[in-house]
Design an enzyme around this catalytic site. Structure first.
Site, short mmCIF file in Angstrom:
data_model
loop_
_atom_site.label_atom_id
_atom_site.label_comp_id
_atom_site.label_asym_id
_atom_site.label_seq_id
_atom_site.Cartn_x
_atom_site.Cartn_y
_atom_site.Cartn_z
N LYS A 110 0.81 -1.22 -0.09
CA LYS A 110 0.09 -0.05 -0.18
C LYS A 110 0.98 1.16 -0.01
CE LYS A 110 -4.35 0.99 0.50
NZ LYS A 110 -5.48 0.15 0.02
N ASP A 115 -6.80 4.18 -4.70
CA ASP A 115 -7.56 4.08 -3.48
C ASP A 115 -8.13 5.43 -3.51
OD1 ASP A 115 -7.58 1.89 -1.22
OD2 ASP A 115 -7.36 3.91 -0.30
N1 GLU Z 1 -7.46 -0.03 -2.84
C1 GLU Z 1 -7.94 -1.00 -3.54
C2 GLU Z 1 -8.05 -2.00 -2.24
O1 GLU Z 1 -8.04 -1.47 -1.03
C3 GLU Z 1 -7.57 -1.89 -4.67
C4 GLU Z 1 -6.03 -2.10 -4.80
C5 GLU Z 1 -5.49 -2.58 -6.11
O2 GLU Z 1 -6.36 -2.94 -7.04
O3 GLU Z 1 -4.32 -2.85 -6.10
O4 GLU Z 1 -7.88 -3.07 -2.54
#
Ligand code: GLU
Length: 448
Positions: free
Chosen positions: A126, A166
């Site tokens: 993340k 996100d």
């Molecule tokens: N931000 C999204 C999540 O919390 C997607 C992450 C992604 O697609 O890599 O899962």
């Protein structure tokens, strides 16, 4: 052998007392793992949990960008590459003023198990920045994204780490980030970012995927309890991408959405939030004001409740789709008093631990975020494979695969809970099923 899982949490609390989201996520995951480790003494011996709690890499970097007045602005960028045992690190970027290391680590830790649950080859990560996109011009957002990528490009790659969107990062931001990556590296490496527009190698249906996946998950959850979603009333929070996709799918499956919220309060529309009203959420989001009250001016049958959360509205189904720590104990009490049977997390970490405990103790069936909202990242993995194969998948193909993946996530979580003595507890089951996949891969790869 009985294993004291609390000791791991206490160690993290002592080491990082201010990182509350990380502590919360560790506590939630580990509290279900005692019976698993009892059956796998080799994982205790190999210190799988100790290793799991330490991110493989975590970088922070300075981001300097020029605002519309020609002044320099300074923000911090982060990328936490938490666990890569299952595949390249994968997870979103969040641009919001409250971004700090504890939040990024907490979300990255969740992402490890969420990604494992999809059954696809993706590790957990993340990132983001404390940049606040609200009220910024399009060119300011572009310059910020370019400055962010000027550093971030050193740490990512299609086989290394693949960021996505996100909160505060949507198709527009991913486009700017991708353009800058291509300029810096001189390579059209489409698989380095997901959530791209379809004109740049993005996946058809990725924008809807998280919300659609949540509703597919809820359908499985209700079916397992001899119930169906048709005719159910629903309340959600938020009006971002996740809320929008969820609202669209709720309408398609015959449920009735009657309330949603923003930081300014909530909207109650008992005539049902359907069609153009759902699409209006996108306009509200694009306004950059982060308020939902204009909905009640546009659709006079609706009522706006300033400063309030929507959890007091009576409904069959509650789906928090806004942000972390959205549902506190007092809200859980309202939800239970409303006679609700089903609660499904759409956003990451939306329920405080005491609220979650209250809901479950009072017989509410809970769908945890790391299972229910995994459809978004699952479709990101499909986007990676589309890019690797130099091909284009159709929307129909994507949604068909998504429906199958959500059923797999539900069923494997339910089975894991049952097998380890938790009954039909999807919170415990999701943690266990995700952990077992990661632990096996870590064990196979030796002491690294
Ligand atoms: N931000 C999204 C999540 O919390 C997607 C992450 C992604 O697609 O890599 O899962």
């Amino acid at each position: 052998m009985s294993i004291d899982m609390k000791k791991y949490v206490e160690q993290i609390e002592k080491k990082f007392p201010e990182q509350s989201e990380f502590i919360q996520s560790v506590d939630d995951v580990l509290s279900s793992l005692g019976p698993v480790l009892e059956r796998h003494p080799e994982w205790v011996k190999d210190k799988i949990v100790e290793r799991l709690l330490e991110p493989e890499h975590m970088v922070s970097f300075r981001v300097v960008w020029e605002d519309d007045n020609g002044e320099p602005q300074v923000n911090i960028g982060y990328r936490c590459q938490f666990n890569g045992a299952l595949g390249p690190y994968k997870g979103g970027l969040r641009f919001a003023p409250n971004v700090y290391p504890g939040l990024i680590k907490g979300l990255a830790f969740e992402q490890i198990f969420k990604n494992a649950l999809t059954g696809l080859p993706i590790g957990g990560g993340k990132g983001g920045s404390d940049f606040n996109p609200n009220g910024k011009s399009d060119k300011e957002v572009m310059r910020f994204c370019q400055a962010f990528m000027a550093e971030a490009n050193k740490h990512i790659g299609a086989n290394i780490d693949v960021p996505a969107g996100d909160q505060g990062v949507g198709g527009r931001e991913i486009g700017y980030l991708f353009g800058q990556y291509r300029k810096i590296t001189g390579r059209y490496e489409a698989g380095v970012l997901t959530g791209k527009g379809v004109e740049t190698g993005g996946l058809a249906g990725r924008a809807e995927a998280t919300g659609y996946g949540i509703v597919f998950f809820i359908q499985n959850m209700l079916k397992a309890n001899g119930d169906s979603i048709e005719g159910k009333t629903a309340v959600i929070s938020g009006f971002g991408n996740v809320a929008w996709g969820t609202a669209q799918k709720l309408e398609q499956v015959g449920a009735k959405l009657i309330a949603f919220s923003g930081p300014d309060g909530y909207i109650l529309d008992e005539s049902g939030i359907t069609g153009e009203k759902v699409e209006y959420m996108l306009e509200l989001r694009a306004s950059g004001k982060d308020i939902c009250s204009p909905y009640a001016d546009k659709f006079p049958e609706a009522k706006f409740f300033p400063g309030e959360k929507p959890w007091g509205v009576k409904a069959d189904l509650y789906i928090p789709c806004a942000t972390q720590n959205d549902v506190h104990l007092e809200h859980a009490k309202q939800i239970v008093a409303n006679g609700c049977k089903y609660y499904c997390e759409g956003a990451n970490l939306p329920t405080t631990p005491d609220a979650l405990e209250y809901l479950q103790k009072n017989g509410v069936i809970v769908g945890p975020a790391k299972a229910a909202n995994a459809g978004g990242v699952a479709c990101s993995a499909i986007e990676m494979s589309q890019n690797a194969q130099l091909t284009v998948f159709s929307k129909e193909d994507v949604f068909e695969r998504l429906e199958g993946i959500m059923k797999h996530i539900h069923d494997s979580s339910a089975e894991a809970a049952e097998e380890y003595g938790f009954g039909y507890d999807l919170v415990a089951g999701a943690n266990i099923a995700g952990f077992i996949r990661v632990a096996k891969a870590m064990q196979a790869q030796g002491w690294v």
